[in-house]
Structures are given as C-alpha cells and as structure tokens.
Design an enzyme around this catalytic site. Structure first.
Site, PDB file in Angstrom:
ATOM      1  N   ASP A  59       0.761  -1.255   0.028  1.00  8.77           N
ATOM      2  CA  ASP A  59      -0.232   0.160   0.058  1.00  8.77           C
ATOM      3  C   ASP A  59       1.037   1.286  -0.122  1.00  8.77           C
ATOM      4  OD1 ASP A  59      -1.817   2.201   0.797  1.00  8.77           O
ATOM      5  OD2 ASP A  59      -2.575   1.065   2.423  1.00  8.77           O
ATOM      6  N   ILE A  60       0.836   2.030  -1.192  1.00  5.91           N
ATOM      7  CA  ILE A  60       1.646   3.199  -1.236  1.00  5.91           C
ATOM      8  C   ILE A  60       1.528   4.408   0.009  1.00  5.91           C
ATOM      9  CG2 ILE A  60       0.119   4.647  -2.599  1.00  5.91           C
ATOM     10  CD1 ILE A  60       2.872   4.923  -4.485  1.00  5.91           C
TER      11      ILE A  60
ATOM     12  N   ASN B 206      -7.247  11.858 -11.188  1.00  9.71           N
ATOM     13  CA  ASN B 206      -8.127  12.263 -12.395  1.00  9.71           C
ATOM     14  C   ASN B 206      -7.768  13.673 -12.523  1.00  9.71           C
ATOM     15  OD1 ASN B 206     -10.364  13.648 -11.138  1.00  9.71           O
ATOM     16  ND2 ASN B 206     -10.728  11.430 -10.124  1.00  9.71           N
TER      17      ASN B 206
ATOM     18  N   VAL C 159      -6.280   3.728  -5.807  1.00  8.10           N
ATOM     19  CA  VAL C 159      -5.059   4.518  -5.014  1.00  8.10           C
ATOM     20  C   VAL C 159      -5.517   6.041  -4.535  1.00  8.10           C
ATOM     21  CG1 VAL C 159      -3.557   5.338  -7.016  1.00  8.10           C
ATOM     22  CG2 VAL C 159      -2.502   4.769  -4.713  1.00  8.10           C
ATOM     23  N   ASP C 160      -6.179   6.657  -5.430  1.00 11.49           N
ATOM     24  CA  ASP C 160      -6.388   7.987  -5.342  1.00 11.49           C
ATOM     25  C   ASP C 160      -7.281   8.093  -3.936  1.00 11.49           C
ATOM     26  OD1 ASP C 160      -6.774  10.833  -5.604  1.00 11.49           O
ATOM     27  OD2 ASP C 160      -8.225  10.686  -7.253  1.00 11.49           O
TER      28      ASP C 160
ATOM     29  N   SER D  70      -2.604   4.075 -14.307  1.00 10.35           N
ATOM     30  CA  SER D  70      -3.480   3.943 -15.286  1.00 10.35           C
ATOM     31  C   SER D  70      -3.792   2.436 -15.379  1.00 10.35           C
ATOM     32  CB  SER D  70      -3.154   4.435 -16.590  1.00 10.35           C
ATOM     33  OG  SER D  70      -3.376   5.530 -16.950  1.00 10.35           O
ATOM     34  N   THR D  71      -3.267   1.422 -14.454  1.00  8.12           N
ATOM     35  CA  THR D  71      -3.487  -0.066 -14.752  1.00  8.12           C
ATOM     36  C   THR D  71      -4.565  -0.237 -13.904  1.00  8.12           C
ATOM     37  OG1 THR D  71      -1.928  -0.567 -12.942  1.00  8.12           O
ATOM     38  CG2 THR D  71      -0.980  -0.100 -15.104  1.00  8.12           C
TER      39      THR D  71
ATOM     40  N   TYR E  12      -8.650   3.029 -15.070  1.00  4.13           N
ATOM     41  CA  TYR E  12      -8.248   3.148 -16.628  1.00  4.13           C
ATOM     42  C   TYR E  12      -7.701   2.206 -17.424  1.00  4.13           C
ATOM     43  CZ  TYR E  12      -8.952   8.354 -15.098  1.00  4.13           C
ATOM     44  OH  TYR E  12      -9.422   9.423 -14.600  1.00  4.13           O
TER      45      TYR E  12
HETATM   46  N1  AR6 Z   1      -1.399   1.676  -2.979  1.00  3.71           N
HETATM   47  C1  AR6 Z   1      -0.630   1.267  -4.163  1.00  3.71           C
HETATM   48  N2  AR6 Z   1      -1.379   0.797  -5.213  1.00  3.71           N
HETATM   49  C2  AR6 Z   1      -2.498   0.845  -5.363  1.00  3.71           C
HETATM   50  C3  AR6 Z   1      -3.490   1.219  -4.128  1.00  3.71           C
HETATM   51  C4  AR6 Z   1      -2.584   1.605  -2.903  1.00  3.71           C
HETATM   52  N3  AR6 Z   1      -3.306   1.588  -1.674  1.00  3.71           N
HETATM   53  N4  AR6 Z   1      -4.652   1.010  -4.201  1.00  3.71           N
HETATM   54  C5  AR6 Z   1      -4.921   0.573  -5.772  1.00  3.71           C
HETATM   55  N5  AR6 Z   1      -3.593   0.600  -6.274  1.00  3.71           N
HETATM   56  P1  AR6 Z   1      -6.017   3.048 -10.170  1.00  3.71           P
HETATM   57  P2  AR6 Z   1      -5.942   4.584 -12.470  1.00  3.71           P
HETATM   58  C6  AR6 Z   1      -3.155  -0.007  -7.529  1.00  3.71           C
HETATM   59  O1  AR6 Z   1      -7.650   2.471 -10.298  1.00  3.71           O
HETATM   60  O2  AR6 Z   1      -6.227   3.273 -13.006  1.00  3.71           O
HETATM   61  C7  AR6 Z   1      -9.370   6.960  -9.457  1.00  3.71           C
HETATM   62  O3  AR6 Z   1     -10.787   6.942  -9.377  1.00  3.71           O
HETATM   63  C8  AR6 Z   1      -4.095  -0.330  -8.583  1.00  3.71           C
HETATM   64  O4  AR6 Z   1      -4.047  -1.928  -8.212  1.00  3.71           O
HETATM   65  O5  AR6 Z   1      -5.965   3.579  -8.626  1.00  3.71           O
HETATM   66  O6  AR6 Z   1      -4.631   5.376 -12.888  1.00  3.71           O
HETATM   67  C9  AR6 Z   1      -8.852   8.226  -9.803  1.00  3.71           C
HETATM   68  O7  AR6 Z   1      -9.617   9.244  -9.345  1.00  3.71           O
HETATM   69  C10 AR6 Z   1      -3.544  -0.195  -9.937  1.00  3.71           C
HETATM   70  O8  AR6 Z   1      -2.498  -1.113 -10.139  1.00  3.71           O
HETATM   71  O9  AR6 Z   1      -5.665   4.391 -11.072  1.00  3.71           O
HETATM   72  C11 AR6 Z   1      -9.092   8.402 -11.444  1.00  3.71           C
HETATM   73  O10 AR6 Z   1     -10.237   8.476 -11.692  1.00  3.71           O
HETATM   74  C12 AR6 Z   1      -3.020   1.043  -9.600  1.00  3.71           C
HETATM   75  O11 AR6 Z   1      -3.101   1.560  -8.310  1.00  3.71           O
HETATM   76  C13 AR6 Z   1      -8.855   6.818 -11.720  1.00  3.71           C
HETATM   77  O12 AR6 Z   1      -9.070   6.197 -10.610  1.00  3.71           O
HETATM   78  C14 AR6 Z   1      -3.723   2.397 -10.156  1.00  3.71           C
HETATM   79  O13 AR6 Z   1      -5.122   2.166 -10.221  1.00  3.71           O
HETATM   80  C15 AR6 Z   1      -7.532   6.398 -12.153  1.00  3.71           C
HETATM   81  O14 AR6 Z   1      -7.301   5.327 -12.657  1.00  3.71           O
END
Ligand code: AR6
Length: 173
Positions: free
Chosen positions: A10-11, A24, A33-34, A122-123, A126
């Site tokens: 967890d970052i 976003n 993660v946001d 983005s993974t 997105y």
């Molecule tokens: N620590 C590290 N990585 C994480 C965590 C965490 N706590 N939680 C999730 N991930 P995503 P995106 C990973 O969906 O695809 C949001 O609603 C997850 O497994 O967080 O860039 C924003 O507001 C994945 O590998 O971001 C935007 O609307 C990575 O983080 C949208 O999602 C990115 O997944 C952005 O989508």
C-alpha cells in the site's frame, strides 16, 4: 547513482519524500489509489488540491501537481493524471503515460525530494494493459535517472500480484 526498488503493498504506508497519486483531471479524489491516499492523508490534501484547481483549473492528462501529504508518512503527494486506455490510440497514450512519470520525477527534483514512490498509474480503473504500462514506467524512470543526479531512490509500489510479477521480471532483465 539512483537506485530503483520494487515493493508490493500500500503506497500510503511508504515513507518516501514524495508518493505519486494516480489522480483524475478534477484533482478532487476518486477510487483506487487516489481514494486510499485521500482517506489516509486527510483533508489537508484535498484543500490544497482545491487551491490548485482554483489557480490553474483541471490537471491535463500527463501533467502533475504537488501538495502536502497531510497525515501520511511521506512529505509530499504528487498528483498525476494517467490516460484512460483505448486500444486504437495505444501509442499516443503510452506517450502520455510516460509524461506522467517524467513530470512527476521533475516535480520531485524541483522540490528537493530524494526518494519517490510510484503506483502503477492507469492500470486500475483506467484499464491500461499492465505489461505495456510497466514497460513505459520503467523505461521513463531509467531515462530520467541517467540524467538526474539528485534523486537517491525511485520505488515502484505494486498493489496487486500481477503487476508485482511483471515489474520483478522486467527489472531483472
Ligand atoms: N497503494 C498502491 N497501489 C494501489 C493502491 C494502494 N493503496 N490502491 C490501488 N492501487 P487506480 P488509474 C493500484 O484505479 O487506473 C481513481 O478513481 C491498483 O492496483 O487507482 O490510474 C482516480 O480518481 C492499480 O495497479 O488508478 C481516477 O479517476 C494502480 O494502483 C482513476 O481512478 C492504479 O489503479 C485513475 O485510474
């Protein structure tokens, strides 16, 4: 020399000078993660995001902005906006994803950060293919650190097993 490290977890728990948020363009929070960063970091982060919004409007894809990290162990959160994946535009979107990493690293250096941690931008929501995204992330970081001398460590923080395996393999090569 800048080191590259790989972690699974967890970052929000990482004690780097800066952690990067996959935000976003609204900069006002979301899921993934946001959501985790805003929940764990508290309202200070959102307050600063709102001030940035008021000053410059939305954050374009590939760009990055920096705020406090509130209650997190990191000093700063760098918010960058990854591209939403679409198969027909993959080449263009990979360039935008590279901008996310490059602009985040530049902001970190401008703010005297020595360590920075990235999620797999983005993974998640997105839907960027994980292997392609990892190749872009690693290539962009490697290109940056061959030119920059002030960063000590770049940490890739993978949340899911699949990304962790991909990064492990690519970093070994
Ligand atoms: N620590 C590290 N990585 C994480 C965590 C965490 N706590 N939680 C999730 N991930 P995503 P995106 C990973 O969906 O695809 C949001 O609603 C997850 O497994 O967080 O860039 C924003 O507001 C994945 O590998 O971001 C935007 O609307 C990575 O983080 C949208 O999602 C990115 O997944 C952005 O989508």
């Amino acid at each position: 020399m800048t080191a590259i490290a790989l972690l699974q977890g967890d970052i929000t728990k990482i004690e780097a000078d800066a952690i990067v948020n996959a935000a976003n363009s609204s900069l006002l929070g979301g899921g993934g993660v946001d959501g985790a960063i805003h929940r764990a970091g508290g309202s200070k982060i959102l307050e600063e995001c709102r001030m940035i919004r008021a000053r410059q409007g939305k954050c374009a894809t590939g760009e990055a902005v920096i705020t406090t990290a509130g209650n997190l162990p990191a000093k700063y959160v760098i918010h960058t906006v990854g591209p939403v994946f679409q198969k027909e535009n993959q080449v263009k979107l990979e360039a935008l994803l590279a901008n996310c990493y490059h602009n985040s690293l530049s902001l970190a250096v401008e703010n005297q950060c020595k360590t920075i941690a990235f999620p797999n931008i983005s993974t998640g929501i997105y839907r960027f293919p994980k292997l392609a995204a990892a190749q872009v992330a690693i290539a962009t970081v490697q290109a940056f650190i061959t030119k920059s001398t002030t960063l000590e460590k770049v940490i890739f923080v993978c949340f899911d097993e699949e990304n962790h395996t991909i990064y492990h393999q690519l970093l070994k090569e």
